[in-house]
Design a protein around this motif. Structure first.
Motif, PDB file in Angstrom:
ATOM      1  N   TRP A  10       1.176  73.633  12.275  1.00  0.00           N
ATOM      2  CA  TRP A  10       2.372  73.262  13.040  1.00  0.00           C
ATOM      3  C   TRP A  10       3.234  74.334  12.772  1.00  0.00           C
ATOM      4  O   TRP A  10       3.932  74.914  11.821  1.00  0.00           O
ATOM      5  CB  TRP A  10       3.272  71.998  12.226  1.00  0.00           C
ATOM      6  CG  TRP A  10       2.044  70.772  12.356  1.00  0.00           C
ATOM      7  CD1 TRP A  10       1.446  70.479  11.506  1.00  0.00           C
ATOM      8  CD2 TRP A  10       2.310  69.643  13.213  1.00  0.00           C
ATOM      9  NE1 TRP A  10       0.508  69.157  11.816  1.00  0.00           N
ATOM     10  CE2 TRP A  10       1.251  68.637  12.754  1.00  0.00           C
ATOM     11  CE3 TRP A  10       3.196  69.355  14.326  1.00  0.00           C
ATOM     12  CZ2 TRP A  10       1.105  67.589  13.520  1.00  0.00           C
ATOM     13  CZ3 TRP A  10       2.876  68.127  14.887  1.00  0.00           C
ATOM     14  CH2 TRP A  10       1.986  67.234  14.552  1.00  0.00           C
ATOM     15  N   THR A  15       9.666  72.142  17.026  1.00  0.00           N
ATOM     16  CA  THR A  15       8.431  71.203  16.797  1.00  0.00           C
ATOM     17  C   THR A  15       8.592  70.119  15.959  1.00  0.00           C
ATOM     18  O   THR A  15       8.556  69.057  16.359  1.00  0.00           O
ATOM     19  CB  THR A  15       7.264  72.183  16.594  1.00  0.00           C
ATOM     20  OG1 THR A  15       7.048  73.325  17.544  1.00  0.00           O
ATOM     21  CG2 THR A  15       5.942  71.359  16.290  1.00  0.00           C
ATOM     22  N   LEU A  16       9.044  70.333  14.942  1.00  0.00           N
ATOM     23  CA  LEU A  16       9.282  69.367  13.828  1.00  0.00           C
ATOM     24  C   LEU A  16      10.832  69.242  13.382  1.00  0.00           C
ATOM     25  O   LEU A  16      11.248  68.037  13.044  1.00  0.00           O
ATOM     26  CB  LEU A  16       8.451  69.885  12.456  1.00  0.00           C
ATOM     27  CG  LEU A  16       7.040  70.051  12.293  1.00  0.00           C
ATOM     28  CD1 LEU A  16       6.533  70.453  11.066  1.00  0.00           C
ATOM     29  CD2 LEU A  16       6.550  68.627  12.711  1.00  0.00           C
ATOM     30  N   VAL A 131       1.992  74.681   7.691  1.00  0.00           N
ATOM     31  CA  VAL A 131       3.018  75.096   8.883  1.00  0.00           C
ATOM     32  C   VAL A 131       2.856  76.519   9.119  1.00  0.00           C
ATOM     33  O   VAL A 131       2.512  77.346   7.965  1.00  0.00           O
ATOM     34  CB  VAL A 131       4.601  74.866   8.194  1.00  0.00           C
ATOM     35  CG1 VAL A 131       5.570  75.359   8.974  1.00  0.00           C
ATOM     36  CG2 VAL A 131       4.828  73.235   7.942  1.00  0.00           C
ATOM     37  N   HIS A 187      -3.421  74.185  16.521  1.00  0.00           N
ATOM     38  CA  HIS A 187      -2.111  74.388  16.270  1.00  0.00           C
ATOM     39  C   HIS A 187      -1.158  73.591  17.207  1.00  0.00           C
ATOM     40  O   HIS A 187      -1.445  73.433  18.617  1.00  0.00           O
ATOM     41  CB  HIS A 187      -1.820  75.940  16.507  1.00  0.00           C
ATOM     42  CG  HIS A 187      -0.609  76.436  16.189  1.00  0.00           C
ATOM     43  ND1 HIS A 187       0.149  76.223  14.765  1.00  0.00           N
ATOM     44  CD2 HIS A 187       0.471  76.951  17.071  1.00  0.00           C
ATOM     45  CE1 HIS A 187       1.102  76.838  15.059  1.00  0.00           C
ATOM     46  NE2 HIS A 187       1.603  77.106  16.275  1.00  0.00           N
ATOM     47  N   VAL A 188      -0.253  73.248  16.742  1.00  0.00           N
ATOM     48  CA  VAL A 188       0.867  72.357  17.666  1.00  0.00           C
ATOM     49  C   VAL A 188       2.340  73.443  17.777  1.00  0.00           C
ATOM     50  O   VAL A 188       2.818  73.595  16.416  1.00  0.00           O
ATOM     51  CB  VAL A 188       1.211  71.253  16.770  1.00  0.00           C
ATOM     52  CG1 VAL A 188       2.115  70.302  17.945  1.00  0.00           C
ATOM     53  CG2 VAL A 188      -0.223  70.265  16.673  1.00  0.00           C
ATOM     54  N   LEU A 229       5.607  64.219  20.151  1.00  0.00           N
ATOM     55  CA  LEU A 229       4.548  64.467  19.236  1.00  0.00           C
ATOM     56  C   LEU A 229       3.784  63.443  19.125  1.00  0.00           C
ATOM     57  O   LEU A 229       2.797  63.455  18.997  1.00  0.00           O
ATOM     58  CB  LEU A 229       5.450  64.488  17.995  1.00  0.00           C
ATOM     59  CG  LEU A 229       6.025  65.738  17.603  1.00  0.00           C
ATOM     60  CD1 LEU A 229       6.883  66.113  16.369  1.00  0.00           C
ATOM     61  CD2 LEU A 229       5.135  67.025  17.726  1.00  0.00           C
TER      62      LEU A 229
END
Length: 238
Positions: A10, A15-16, A131, A187-188, A229
């Motif tokens: 991630w 993204t997070l 991550v 992978h995000v 997400l």
């Protein structure tokens, strides 16, 4: 799952996690606490200019240039205030050190909607997680403070890796840490070049987090685009 994934990596920022407010607002509040009035918009513009110049001169937080990432950031912060008209050295140092510390906590960062639930469900499916972020070494503490750290086996920052995305070597290190071949990893992230394309270049699967109408990337098939997400779960739970 259709993809037979074992590892998900991630991106972190946008993204997070995201900033609770624009940087200029946080910097202006710090100045106000010392009786100095500076416009948030001016600070935002100054920051972008200074950050860009510092990144070109000393890439990846000064790795390999004999700078610590803390020195790198304190320098950026002081220059940002100087460019916005604040020149008192003692005050610049004080504000820069305060801000460096403040951006190490949940005071300035918040978790993106759906992130916690998505990470929990991915773990319930037996996926291993890490991550991979172009971040300095404060990231682990930020993730802990935001109650996300426990989801991940490893946190690999560009400062730790010595390479920044899109360099393939940071993804190779992540695959090594995860102990899986690239075709069993995905992978995000929210950046086309640094996340989506770079992960695919090492043979990983990849998903691009992209809010609807955010300017579609022509080379990304729609099934690789995540409007939120939570959309990842539908792909993994097939």
């Amino acid at each position: 799952a259709m993809l037979r994934l074992r590892l998900l990596t991630w991106d972190a920022k946008d993204t997070l996690l995201r900033l609770r407010q624009p940087l200029g607002e946080s910097y202006a509040a710090e100045a106000r606490a010392h009786g100095v009035q500076v416009q948030p918009a001016a600070l935002g513009r100054s920051f972008r200019e200074v950050y860009g110049a510092q990144s070109r001169r000393f890439p990846n937080y000064g790795q390999g240039c004999g700078l610590s990432s803390q020195q790198w950031w304190v320098d950026v912060l002081k220059q940002t205030f100087r460019l916005s008209g604040v020149h008192e050295d003692g005050l610049l140092t004080l504000m820069a050190e305060n801000l460096y510390r403040d951006f190490c906590s949940a005071r300035n960062w918040e978790v993106l909607p759906g992130a916690g639930e998505t990470l929990s469900r991915c773990r319930q499916h037996g996926l291993r997680m890490g991550v991979v972020s172009n971040f300095d070494n404060r990231l682990e503490n930020i993730l802990s403070q935001c109650n996300l750290r426990h989801h991940f086996e490893f946190i690999l920052t560009s400062e730790d890796a010595g390479f920044a995305k899109p360099d393939r070597r940071i993804f190779e290190q992540a695959l090594c840490l995860g102990g899986v071949p690239p075709e069993q990893a995905a992978h995000v992230g929210d950046d086309y070049a640094r996340d989506y394309r770079a992960a695919r270049a090492v043979g990983m699967h990849s998903f691009l987090l992209q809010a609807a109408g955010q300017g579609e990337e022509p080379e990304v098939p729609p099934e690789h685009v995540l409007p939120t997400l939570s959309h990842l779960l539908a792909l993994i739970e097939k």
